[in-house]
Design a protein around this motif. Sequence first.
Motif, PDB file in Angstrom:
ATOM      1  N   PHE A  58       0.811  -1.210   0.000  1.00  0.00           N
ATOM      2  CA  PHE A  58       0.000   0.000   0.000  1.00  0.00           C
ATOM      3  C   PHE A  58       0.848   1.265   0.000  1.00  0.00           C
ATOM      4  O   PHE A  58       0.333   2.348  -0.188  1.00  0.00           O
ATOM      5  N   VAL A  59       2.132   1.139   0.235  1.00  0.00           N
ATOM      6  CA  VAL A  59       3.000   2.308   0.157  1.00  0.00           C
ATOM      7  C   VAL A  59       3.545   2.448  -1.263  1.00  0.00           C
ATOM      8  O   VAL A  59       3.503   3.517  -1.855  1.00  0.00           O
ATOM      9  N   CYS A  60       4.025   1.345  -1.810  1.00  0.00           N
ATOM     10  CA  CYS A  60       4.583   1.378  -3.170  1.00  0.00           C
ATOM     11  C   CYS A  60       3.485   1.375  -4.230  1.00  0.00           C
ATOM     12  O   CYS A  60       3.749   1.668  -5.392  1.00  0.00           O
ATOM     13  N   ASN A  61       2.265   1.044  -3.841  1.00  0.00           N
ATOM     14  CA  ASN A  61       1.174   0.859  -4.798  1.00  0.00           C
ATOM     15  C   ASN A  61       1.572  -0.130  -5.884  1.00  0.00           C
ATOM     16  O   ASN A  61       1.426   0.127  -7.076  1.00  0.00           O
ATOM     17  N   LYS A  62       2.084  -1.231  -5.440  1.00  0.00           N
ATOM     18  CA  LYS A  62       2.603  -2.208  -6.374  1.00  0.00           C
ATOM     19  C   LYS A  62       2.317  -3.599  -5.835  1.00  0.00           C
ATOM     20  O   LYS A  62       2.350  -3.802  -4.619  1.00  0.00           O
ATOM     21  N   GLY A  63       2.044  -4.528  -6.740  1.00  0.00           N
ATOM     22  CA  GLY A  63       1.799  -5.883  -6.294  1.00  0.00           C
ATOM     23  C   GLY A  63       1.607  -6.805  -7.467  1.00  0.00           C
ATOM     24  O   GLY A  63       1.948  -6.463  -8.593  1.00  0.00           O
ATOM     25  N   GLY A  64       1.027  -7.971  -7.212  1.00  0.00           N
ATOM     26  CA  GLY A  64       0.803  -8.912  -8.300  1.00  0.00           C
ATOM     27  C   GLY A  64       0.575 -10.306  -7.769  1.00  0.00           C
ATOM     28  O   GLY A  64      -0.042 -10.471  -6.709  1.00  0.00           O
ATOM     29  N   ARG A  65       1.115 -11.267  -8.486  1.00  0.00           N
ATOM     30  CA  ARG A  65       0.968 -12.667  -8.079  1.00  0.00           C
ATOM     31  C   ARG A  65       2.349 -13.283  -7.872  1.00  0.00           C
ATOM     32  O   ARG A  65       3.337 -12.579  -7.788  1.00  0.00           O
TER      33      ARG A  65
END
Length: 312
Positions: A58-65
């Motif tokens: 939620f800080v980097c606004n990054k994610g995935g699988r």
Amino acid sequence: MDTIPEYTINKLNSLSCEEVAEKLGMDVIRHRSLCFMHDDHHPSLYFSGNNREKWWCFVCNKGGRAIDMVMEYTGIGFVESCQWLGVQFNIDVGFDKTSKKEWKPLNIKKKIFPHEEKPFSRDISQWILDNNSLTEKGCQFLFGERKLLPQVIEELHIVSIEDSRTLVDRLSKTFELENLVHSGLITMTNNKMYFRMFTPCLLFPYYDKSGVLIGLQSRYLGCNKEAPRFQFVSSQKTRVFNMPIFNSMRSGDELYISEGITDCLALLSAGKKAVALPSATILPVYDLMELSRFELHMYPDQDDAGKKLIGL
Ligand SMILES: [Zn+2]
């Protein structure tokens, strides 16, 4: 081997990212983990989905699988990441027999991320506290639902935010853009500023023993199921909530320790001396030493981190 079949990719991407994270050497606690992409002091990386097959910071606004996680964590390529996952989880990623025999498991390492040191922006946080009060939703939660004492809430300078758009507009008229972006309170996406905490929310200020503002924690009050319930300003260090109370205590006094801030507020409303430990495992030693002067009671129960603390 050239390409990895789509069904294999789907299979790898349906792996539990919590298990993948653990194989990468990360600690997963209650579906969260410290983010490996930024200098994280509070677990900002969340795992979601039925099988926890998704991750998001939620800080980097990054994610995935799963595959994204291995690539992002290690910096190795897509195919290598699939191969590594295949070996770890015993999934055939489609090597032909000969190359499979020769292929050695990758010895993966964490990619180094250049962390920008961003000090906690006291002025911006203080401005937010000074220019907001308790909204109807905040009052409803604190006094209606939780039956907390208004005096306690007032003394701790707790406020709530209803509409983040208005807040961001007001902040942008008051502070330099650069300072806002570096504050850990604002994120920029497509040249637009966003308040980093999910709103509507309560804001709990953290002060050190001498009353200096050292952090802000939010408590989400809306109904978006994907939103994290609690968020911290990314740049703040983990400290004890309600440290100024130490000034009114003597060694050996009873002190209640809760993990959640709302439990702490309930204890204070009941006339107890109480502090909250948002995550006891990563607390600085000097805060623990401060606590060791008192007769400690864990509330409501003790988890492992709490027990360790008591055994200090
Ligand atoms: Zn992050």
